[in-house]
Design a protein around this motif. Sequence first.
Motif, mmCIF file in Angstrom:
data_model
loop_
_atom_site.group_PDB
_atom_site.id
_atom_site.type_symbol
_atom_site.label_atom_id
_atom_site.label_comp_id
_atom_site.label_asym_id
_atom_site.label_seq_id
_atom_site.Cartn_x
_atom_site.Cartn_y
_atom_site.Cartn_z
ATOM 1 N N THR A 152 36.399 39.366 32.832
ATOM 2 C CA THR A 152 35.185 39.442 32.710
ATOM 3 C C THR A 152 34.506 38.806 33.956
ATOM 4 O O THR A 152 33.505 39.292 34.463
ATOM 5 C CB THR A 152 34.659 38.746 31.606
ATOM 6 O OG1 THR A 152 35.074 39.337 30.382
ATOM 7 C CG2 THR A 152 33.122 38.599 31.538
ATOM 8 N N ASP A 153 34.970 37.903 34.560
ATOM 9 C CA ASP A 153 34.430 37.120 35.951
ATOM 10 C C ASP A 153 34.735 38.147 36.908
ATOM 11 O O ASP A 153 35.834 38.249 37.247
ATOM 12 C CB ASP A 153 35.236 35.869 36.132
ATOM 13 C CG ASP A 153 34.568 35.160 37.405
ATOM 14 O OD1 ASP A 153 33.467 34.474 37.176
ATOM 15 O OD2 ASP A 153 35.050 35.234 38.528
ATOM 16 N N ILE A 154 33.848 38.566 37.703
ATOM 17 C CA ILE A 154 33.956 39.673 38.679
ATOM 18 C C ILE A 154 34.892 39.081 39.840
ATOM 19 O O ILE A 154 35.566 39.734 40.524
ATOM 20 C CB ILE A 154 32.770 39.966 39.252
ATOM 21 C CG1 ILE A 154 32.639 41.033 40.342
ATOM 22 C CG2 ILE A 154 31.681 39.148 39.919
ATOM 23 C CD1 ILE A 154 33.518 42.414 39.799
ATOM 24 N N THR A 155 34.655 37.641 40.122
ATOM 25 C CA THR A 155 35.373 37.202 41.285
ATOM 26 C C THR A 155 37.133 37.208 40.940
ATOM 27 O O THR A 155 37.863 37.516 41.787
ATOM 28 C CB THR A 155 35.163 35.747 41.701
ATOM 29 O OG1 THR A 155 33.879 35.610 41.930
ATOM 30 C CG2 THR A 155 35.958 35.036 42.610
ATOM 31 N N GLN A 156 37.178 37.150 39.568
ATOM 32 C CA GLN A 156 38.755 36.819 39.540
ATOM 33 C C GLN A 156 39.239 38.213 39.076
ATOM 34 O O GLN A 156 40.384 38.575 39.731
ATOM 35 C CB GLN A 156 38.789 36.330 37.969
ATOM 36 C CG GLN A 156 38.587 34.885 37.805
ATOM 37 C CD GLN A 156 38.772 34.162 36.271
ATOM 38 O OE1 GLN A 156 38.943 35.034 35.420
ATOM 39 N NE2 GLN A 156 38.408 33.021 36.285
ATOM 40 N N ARG A 157 38.389 39.264 38.805
ATOM 41 C CA ARG A 157 38.754 40.599 38.814
ATOM 42 C C ARG A 157 39.067 41.159 40.170
ATOM 43 O O ARG A 157 40.046 41.820 40.469
ATOM 44 C CB ARG A 157 37.568 41.428 38.157
ATOM 45 C CG ARG A 157 38.108 42.623 37.574
ATOM 46 C CD ARG A 157 36.848 43.521 36.927
ATOM 47 N NE ARG A 157 36.084 42.828 36.306
ATOM 48 C CZ ARG A 157 34.600 43.282 36.123
ATOM 49 N NH1 ARG A 157 34.281 43.984 36.960
ATOM 50 N NH2 ARG A 157 33.960 42.320 35.526
ATOM 51 N N ASN A 158 38.167 40.670 41.183
ATOM 52 C CA ASN A 158 38.403 41.301 42.485
ATOM 53 C C ASN A 158 39.726 40.809 43.185
ATOM 54 O O ASN A 158 40.344 41.228 43.826
ATOM 55 C CB ASN A 158 37.197 40.566 43.365
ATOM 56 C CG ASN A 158 37.034 41.337 44.699
ATOM 57 O OD1 ASN A 158 37.791 42.001 45.161
ATOM 58 N ND2 ASN A 158 35.909 41.244 45.193
ATOM 59 N N ASP A 159 39.825 39.302 42.964
ATOM 60 C CA ASP A 159 41.172 38.704 43.352
ATOM 61 C C ASP A 159 42.432 39.346 42.861
ATOM 62 O O ASP A 159 43.192 39.637 43.424
ATOM 63 C CB ASP A 159 41.131 37.240 42.856
ATOM 64 C CG ASP A 159 40.224 36.364 43.736
ATOM 65 O OD1 ASP A 159 39.571 37.052 44.800
ATOM 66 O OD2 ASP A 159 39.936 35.239 43.416
ATOM 67 N N SER A 160 42.475 39.581 41.269
ATOM 68 C CA SER A 160 43.453 40.429 40.476
ATOM 69 C C SER A 160 43.736 41.706 41.314
ATOM 70 O O SER A 160 44.788 42.056 41.738
ATOM 71 C CB SER A 160 43.139 40.475 39.281
ATOM 72 O OG SER A 160 43.398 39.277 38.579
ATOM 73 N N CYS A 161 42.681 42.533 41.581
ATOM 74 C CA CYS A 161 42.788 43.837 42.177
ATOM 75 C C CYS A 161 43.370 43.959 43.778
ATOM 76 O O CYS A 161 44.072 44.683 44.046
ATOM 77 C CB CYS A 161 41.396 44.285 42.172
ATOM 78 S SG CYS A 161 41.431 46.206 42.442
ATOM 79 N N THR A 162 42.845 42.959 44.545
ATOM 80 C CA THR A 162 43.305 42.596 45.863
ATOM 81 C C THR A 162 44.790 42.429 46.102
ATOM 82 O O THR A 162 45.473 42.931 46.720
ATOM 83 C CB THR A 162 42.667 41.308 46.473
ATOM 84 O OG1 THR A 162 41.221 41.914 46.514
ATOM 85 C CG2 THR A 162 42.976 41.222 48.129
ATOM 86 N N ARG A 163 45.237 41.518 44.985
ATOM 87 C CA ARG A 163 46.841 41.065 45.017
ATOM 88 C C ARG A 163 47.513 42.467 44.509
ATOM 89 O O ARG A 163 48.648 42.769 45.039
ATOM 90 C CB ARG A 163 47.030 39.955 43.930
ATOM 91 C CG ARG A 163 46.493 38.715 44.416
ATOM 92 C CD ARG A 163 47.190 37.356 43.574
ATOM 93 N NE ARG A 163 46.862 37.409 42.437
ATOM 94 C CZ ARG A 163 45.603 37.073 41.771
ATOM 95 N NH1 ARG A 163 44.694 36.259 42.351
ATOM 96 N NH2 ARG A 163 45.244 37.219 40.415
ATOM 97 N N ALA A 164 47.223 43.260 43.541
ATOM 98 C CA ALA A 164 47.923 44.361 42.825
ATOM 99 C C ALA A 164 47.868 45.352 44.143
ATOM 100 O O ALA A 164 49.028 46.036 44.125
ATOM 101 C CB ALA A 164 47.075 44.603 41.735
ATOM 102 N N PHE A 165 46.746 45.584 44.634
ATOM 103 C CA PHE A 165 46.880 46.555 45.753
ATOM 104 C C PHE A 165 47.217 46.257 47.064
ATOM 105 O O PHE A 165 47.321 47.177 48.075
ATOM 106 C CB PHE A 165 45.413 47.309 45.949
ATOM 107 C CG PHE A 165 45.201 48.154 44.824
ATOM 108 C CD1 PHE A 165 45.437 49.741 44.975
ATOM 109 C CD2 PHE A 165 44.840 47.797 43.283
ATOM 110 C CE1 PHE A 165 45.199 50.459 43.913
ATOM 111 C CE2 PHE A 165 44.580 48.367 42.567
ATOM 112 C CZ PHE A 165 44.645 50.016 42.570
ATOM 113 N N ALA A 166 47.846 44.953 47.584
ATOM 114 C CA ALA A 166 48.187 44.679 48.832
ATOM 115 C C ALA A 166 49.258 45.452 49.064
ATOM 116 O O ALA A 166 49.583 46.103 50.177
ATOM 117 C CB ALA A 166 48.456 43.200 48.770
#
Length: 369
Positions: free
Chosen positions: A186-200
């Motif tokens: 739900t938190d957009i900052t956490q979602r952004n961080d998770s997405c960045t890690r997954a797509f590195a």
Amino acid sequence: METQEWYTIRNADAIDTPALVLYPERIRANIHAATGMTDHIERLRPHVKTHKSPEVTKLLLEAGIQWFKCATLAEAAMLAHAGAPDILLAYQPTAAKLGRWLELIRKFSGVTFSCLVDNAATGALLSEAAQKAGIPLHVYIDLNVGMNRTGIKPDEGALELYEALTRMPDIRVEGLHAYDGHINETDITQRNDSCTRAFAPVYFLRTLLKERGYPPVKLIAGGSPTFSVHAGKPDVECSPGTFVYWDKGYQELLPDLRFVPAALVLARIISLPAPDQVCIDLGYKSIAAEQPINRRVFFLNAPELKMLRHSEEHLVAETVPGHGWKIGDLLYGLPYHICPTVALYQHAEVVMDGAKTGEWPVAGKDYMR
């Protein structure tokens, strides 16, 4: 002057229940919001699994969107009939599907079709079928970035698969595909961080391919939860799907995404089994039932109802004694999960300016599986 809630239907007596109801003005608003979230409309490849509708497809085409994604051959056929020029089947076809896939490609020769591959054996199967048919097949490598259902991890194995596929006769490797539905904080900052890690690792894979001399590699990524994240990055085709209709689940989970509900289920009270209970004609044949009973439907004009029991044709809900509900009263239900709810209906009622004006078929169910 008395105001009318956006969902209220003046001629609702003309609609039998349960019914799927669509509000095209709101669908258009959601499409407009989506196109405004990317810097170039070419970066939008919406998934049609939610609506399965040629009419909604035409609204997307009218907005300038030319690229589409689907999950089934039926949806691919629906898209082709609706005039979509570029269709990705986000699925890896087995031998049993290949004949119908090739038949669709032959029938709509002006359409660019592509599908997913995550292993060399399937690539070889597609290559052999393409050679026999005399039709080159376009593919994207399906990457597993954490969903853990299909796809190859974006590592050395994916690099080897890419290179192997490029050597197979009549296989055209278009790029990479990665769905990240598990990233939905739900938190957009956490979602952004998770997405960045997954797509590195995905971005590193693209760099390796570029270093080996391959042309620029397309990347198709994400769904609705990570749409805003991928939209902020360059050279990524975004694939939201639920945004066209939205639902209660994403409305609660993703408050940063300003899409609006555009599809409801209409139901009626059919019995009063106890002083504090009502029975509604909305069984699990009419509303997605994979979630807990309290997360299946939210009634906009009866938010106090508490779901008690659910069966094939009936939904029993708790209210308060002396509630005032009567048999035949109309309820406007916002599904928690709209995608599988739509798949339960053959057609949808269309509401414009507060009145039913017609019907739209859920045609993505009917062409073929």
